[in-house]
Design an enzyme around this catalytic site. Structure first.
Site, short mmCIF file in Angstrom:
data_model
loop_
_atom_site.label_atom_id
_atom_site.label_comp_id
_atom_site.label_asym_id
_atom_site.label_seq_id
_atom_site.Cartn_x
_atom_site.Cartn_y
_atom_site.Cartn_z
N GLU A 265 -8.51 9.60 0.33
CA GLU A 265 -7.28 8.84 0.05
C GLU A 265 -7.37 7.59 0.90
O GLU A 265 -7.38 7.66 2.13
CB GLU A 265 -6.05 9.69 0.41
CG GLU A 265 -4.75 9.06 -0.04
CD GLU A 265 -3.85 8.72 1.12
OE1 GLU A 265 -3.93 7.55 1.57
OE2 GLU A 265 -3.11 9.59 1.56
N CYS A 302 0.75 5.49 4.10
CA CYS A 302 -0.06 5.14 2.93
C CYS A 302 0.82 4.84 1.72
O CYS A 302 0.34 4.27 0.74
CB CYS A 302 -1.05 6.25 2.62
SG CYS A 302 -0.31 7.89 2.49
#
Length: 528
Positions: A265, A302
């Site tokens: 990720e 994020c």
């Protein structure tokens, strides 16, 4: 609680190297004790060898014992008490309340996987019974289920020192799937990592698991992580971090004689589209929510909304003005470590000097060393489309408002976006009806779509999907949050015409575990 600064190689502590480093308090710049030993190639190789050895036993461990092992990890982390929180505060600058909540999330997601393993249906057992009389060819007996993929390398994330770190979701899901784990601790919080590694080792011993089921290595050098990924025993990688770091691991894994998957990720700008009806009805409230989301945790999530798109006009102007007032009033905050702060400052400076970009507002109070202030930028659609840098993640408390001249232009900027973890729409039902094409585009761009909300805050549950198309992640099919994360670290195997006694218990005629199984196309818990 004293720290020793050593690597965890199976059940042993090891400090064979000569290279050391110290954690640094990002708020004060103070170097923290002790020194931590960077792992040597021999230590990494030994951890991998032990993981491969442990896999032979651990993959066949009954589900109830694996579940008990996970619960023992959760209990041992809780038993670390305030020592864990105080060390994490010193290494990250994060407030006590945030870390206390993150510890609870970490413990709860480990327990969630324990429940998943104990119930067992996650293995997706399916049976197609034979039809020996079928013409022109008989149908064989076919039975399929997911099995552990093998030892997993996990890389701790800087922004979640507990929930995405040593005992975070990657480690929990990999262990739950039946795989040994080797963690590469994040060098910004090595003491926090050591404390959690101690808890896991305690659980390994109390649960009677093979020592090689868990190891943890330290290091500031990129070579430590690359060597780990290249070990032949490693069968998958879990990573949360920068695009550059994730891509380097992905390329190293692909270049192996036997390539392996890297579930990385790697970041996202998480665009927010504010449609006219919503702007008119509640533009002030949306601006308030946006700035809260952008500055939460000094923007170090994020899912931080780094881009906002709207149709040019008085309502977007009023929205931007309100956001500017709030940004100006937001005090600077301490970032996780100096390198992140430096990258944010450099990236902010570069963005401000791009053609067509203007600074709307920034934190009025001055930022000290290690701190970053909030930043609000603006541009029109032509400037945004002309400059690729504006569509890339700037990790920190900033966002860019892009004004578009028409619905068609909104669709153009959406189409130009790279893959995202999230995409958000603020609107009314009428807005959605008028902008169906926009919604269709965003479905292709993101792993999670939000309506009238903000992307920061990721619920840990079966329905969550925390992933998205490249470059948000390396594989959009999988999530790193929620129970489905376990499927990254398992692979399907089909058994054809095997005698019942030779099959795994999950595929035998008697459904001893009372799993939900797909039998001849129908879900059932019955025996065959």
């Amino acid at each position: 609680m004293d720290l020793h600064g050593k690597n965890f190689v199976g059940g042993e502590l090891s400090a064979a190297g000569t290279v050391t480093f110290a954690a640094v308090n990002p708020a004060s710049g103070e170097k923290l004790t002790p020194l931590f030993y960077e792992s040597t190639p021999a230590e990494i190789d030994e951890a991998a060898r032990l993981a491969g050895q442990a896999h032979q036993d651990y993959r066949n461990t009954p589900a109830d014992r694996v579940a008990a092992f996970l619960e023992a990890i959760a209990e041992a982390i809780g038993a670390l008490g305030p020592d864990l929180i105080s060390r994490a505060q010193a290494e990250t600058g994060l407030p006590e309340a945030r870390l206390t909540g993150e510890r609870a999330r970490t413990i709860n997601q480990i327990k969630m996987f324990a429940e998943l393993v104990r119930e067992g249906s996650w293995v997706e057992a399916s049976v197609d019974r034979p039809q020996p009389e079928r013409k022109p060819l008989p149908k064989p007996d076919l039975r399929k289920m997911l099995i552990p993929i093998g030892p997993v390398a996990v890389f701790g994330a800087s922004n979640f020192p507990l929930a995405f770190s040593v005992a975070g979701g990657d480690t929990a899901s990999a262990l739950a799937a039946g795989n040994p784990v080797i963690v590469k601790a994040h060098p910004a919080h090595p003491g926090t990592s050591e404390l959690v590694a101690r808890a896991i080792r305690t659980a390994v011993q109390s649960a009677g698991m093979p020592p090689g089921v868990f190891s943890m290595v330290h290091g500031t050098s990129h070579e430590v992580g690359l060597r780990l990924v290249r070990r032949e025993q490693i069968r998958a990688v879990g990573f949360t971090g920068s695009f550059q770091g994730g891509k380097a691991l992905w390329e190293a894994a692909a270049a192996r004689p036997t390539p392996i998957p890297v579930y990385a990720e790697m970041g996202s700008t998480n665009p927010v589209f504010v449609l006219p009806g919503a702007l008119k009805a509640r533009g002030v409230a949306i601006a308030e929510g946006l700035v809260q989301s952008v500055t939460l945790g000094v923007g170090q999530f994020c899912t931080n909304p780094g881009l906002v798109f709207g149709l040019a006009g008085e309502h977007l102007a009023a929205f931007t003005e309100k956001a500017a007032q709030l940004v100006t009033a937001t005090p600077p905050g301490t970032m996780l470590y100096e390198a992140i702060c430096s990258r944010f400052r450099q990236g902010s400076a570069e963005a401000q000097h791009l053609a067509g970009v203007r600074v709307v507002a920034h934190s009025a109070a001055p930022a000290t060393s290690g701190q970053a202030g909030a930043l609000l930028l603006a541009a029109d659609a032509d400037a945004f489309l002309a400059e690729k840098l504006l569509s890339e993640e700037l990790f920190g408390p900033s966002t860019l408002v892009v004004s578009c001249g028409s619905p068609t232009e909104l669709e153009r900027v959406a189409q130009a976006l790279p893959g995202q973890l999230t995409a958000t729409i603020h609107g009314t039902e009428e807005d959605l009806a008028r902008h169906k094409n926009l919604l269709a585009i965003l479905r292709e761009k993101a792993g999670r779509l939000l309506f009238n909300g903000f992307p920061t805050g990721v619920e840990v549950c079966p329905s969550m999907h925390h992933g998205g198309p490249w470059p948000a992640t390396t594989d959009p099919h999988f999530t790193s949050v929620g129970t489905a994360a376990i499927k990254r670290f398992a692979r399907p195997v089909c058994f054809q015409n095997f005698p019942d006694t030779a099959l795994p218990i999950e595929l035998q005629n008697r459904n001893a575990r009372r799993l939900w199984r797909l039998v001849d196309g129908q879900l059932t818990q019955a025996d065959l």
